[in-house]
Design an enzyme around this catalytic site. Structure first.
Site, PDB file in Angstrom:
ATOM      1  CB  SER A 188       9.269 -60.262  -3.446  1.00 52.28           C
ATOM      2  OG  SER A 188      10.628 -60.677  -3.430  1.00 52.28           O
ATOM      3  CE1 TYR A 235      10.356 -55.727  -1.148  1.00 50.13           C
ATOM      4  CE2 TYR A 235      11.749 -57.666  -1.439  1.00 50.13           C
ATOM      5  CZ  TYR A 235      10.777 -56.800  -1.914  1.00 50.13           C
ATOM      6  OH  TYR A 235      10.226 -57.026  -3.145  1.00 50.13           O
ATOM      7  CE  LYS A 239       6.825 -56.318  -1.919  1.00 52.59           C
ATOM      8  NZ  LYS A 239       5.769 -55.442  -2.474  1.00 52.59           N
TER       9      LYS A 239
END
Length: 438
Positions: A188, A235, A239
């Site tokens: 991401s 989050y 990643k």
């Protein structure tokens, strides 16, 4: 489509498998005795989280590109009928061009269920002659099975670390046992953190896992140090940590070929109108929330912050059509299998290189649908950054990939999806009529 074959594995640890053979008019029992055991000369791509938004579109593009596919999805944020829709579109494609749709298997299980995953991998490991070791017929893995809601990750960080990090380590260990070492990782743009606010275009070198020297677009030599600062939410950290783990793995064992694809903001849906973004939970991405406003499920769109240092005061993002994004995975898989990836681990941005504000996206959707979209500016959302736009030269040069579709294309495809009864979860739960009925 009458050829669907549902087979229960004999192992008590495994889950139901739905297999579709390549010839829709032929019963699967005529092609192979047990749908659970493919023939030795077949090759497959394993896709975890393959019925989600990006996963389903990637599975579709894999089939269209001629790959047999194994889908693993626990349906925690997707619906099984998405599998049927994928195959409907794929079969229509091959009917139109004259050919046979490749095979697809769907396994309703979590990628963290190691016993079931082991049984699945064993079923795709051809029998070997004495003294002759034969490889798995799984030629690559594309891994989407991660939790991805920024705001939820702030409130439930352990959930994200358990699935996105612990699960990844266990999964890579299992793949290593079966010598399946081509891996495409769903990463991401969140790994760039607050760097996004001060850099017009984010380059892959702005977040690296080992020190390196590179030249910028002006030819000036720069030194990139490993690590990244300013990641704003758990989050994004999962990643970054996931990339670091994979980079370390590839460095320790050169037989691994791993690509990390850093997504910017996927939008839109397949042009057929049969496949779209339809999460089970409460959506947090811009267009799915906009859809819920348009279908009357929520009264207005909350715009998080109108005081950002941007032309209209709202955040700016690089919105990429999900079909272009899906095709980026096929390009990465092909480049990896062809030996075109530099080193054992390589990261690529998947974006358009152009930023649009939240209000510009909403205006585009209004223009396409000819319907007003009520909106209200509220306070900024935790974990957001002001601007995030990709530099896309590396993917263009090394993967031979670039975007073809525009923001308007994405809005038109989404509108087409809604008019044709999209949002299957909404309809299933009786939450309202389709747009044509409103």
């Amino acid at each position: 489509m009458d050829s669907r074959h549902i087979s229960e594995r004999s192992s008590p640890d495994s889950s139901p498998c739905i297999s579709w053979p390549s010839t829709p008019a032929t019963h699967p029992d005529e092609l192979f005795d047990d749908a659970s055991f493919p023939s030795d000369n077949e090759q497959f791509v394993l896709v975890t989280g393959g019925l989600g938004f990006i996963g389903s579109h990637t599975v579709l593009e894999l089939l269209i590109s001629g790959y047999n596919v194994i889908i693993v999805d626990d349906l925690s944020n997707s619906f099984q009928e998405v599998f049927t829709r994928i195959l409907t579109i794929a079969n229509r494609h091959f009917l139109a061009i004259g050919g046979h749709c490749p095979k697809a298997e769907f396994h309703n299980l979590s990628y963290r269920d190691l016993a079931s995953m082991r049984a699945l991998l064993e079923s795709h490991y051809p029998y070997s002659l004495p003294g002759v070791q034969r490889p798995s017929n799984i030629i690559g893995v594309i891994h989407f099975a991660a939790y991805k809601a920024v705001e939820e990750s702030i409130h439930q960080p352990l959930k994200y670390y358990q699935n996105n990090i612990n699960g990844l380590v266990d999964f890579m260990t299992l793949l290593d046992e079966f010598d399946i070492k081509t891996f495409i990782f769903s990463s991401s743009a969140s790994v760039y953190g607050t760097l996004a606010d001060g850099i017009p275009l984010l380059r892959e070198e702005h977040c690296v896992h080992e020190n390196l020297t590179y030249r910028d677009s002006d030819g000036v030599e720069n030194c990139a140090q490993q690590g990244c600062t300013g990641i704003t939410n758990p989050y994004g950290r999962t990643k970054f940590f996931g990339e670091a783990i994979l980079s370390d793995l590839a460095k320790s064992d050169p037989s691994w070929n791993i690509v990390g694809l850093r997504y910017f903001n996927p939008v839109g849906c397949d042009a057929s109108g049969l496949l779209g973004e339809d999460p089970k939970g409460v959506p947090s991405n811009l267009l799915p929330v906009t859809v819920k406003v348009m279908t009357g499920q929520i009264p207005e769109l909350a715009v998080y912050g109108g005081d950002w240092d941007t032309p209209d005061g709202t955040t700016v993002r690089d919105f990429i059509h999900v079909t272009d994004l899906a095709r980026g995975h096929i390009a990465a898989l092909a480049a990896t299998n062809n030996g075109n990836i530099k080193g054992g681990y390589r990261a690529f941005n998947l974006g358009t290189g152009t930023g649009y504000s939240v209000l510009e996206v909403v205006d585009a959707m209004e223009s396409v649908s000819q319907r007003p979209i009520p909106r209200r500016v509220v306070s900024r959302r935790a974990g957001d950054v002001q601007c995030s736009v990709a530099a896309v030269e590396r993917a263009r040069k090394e993967l031979g990939w670039e975007t073809k579709k525009t923001l308007r294309d994405a809005c038109e495809d989404m509108w087409h999806y809604l008019k044709h009864g999209g949002e299957t979860g909404r309809l299933r739960n009786g939450l309202g009529p389709t747009l044509e009925e409103r």
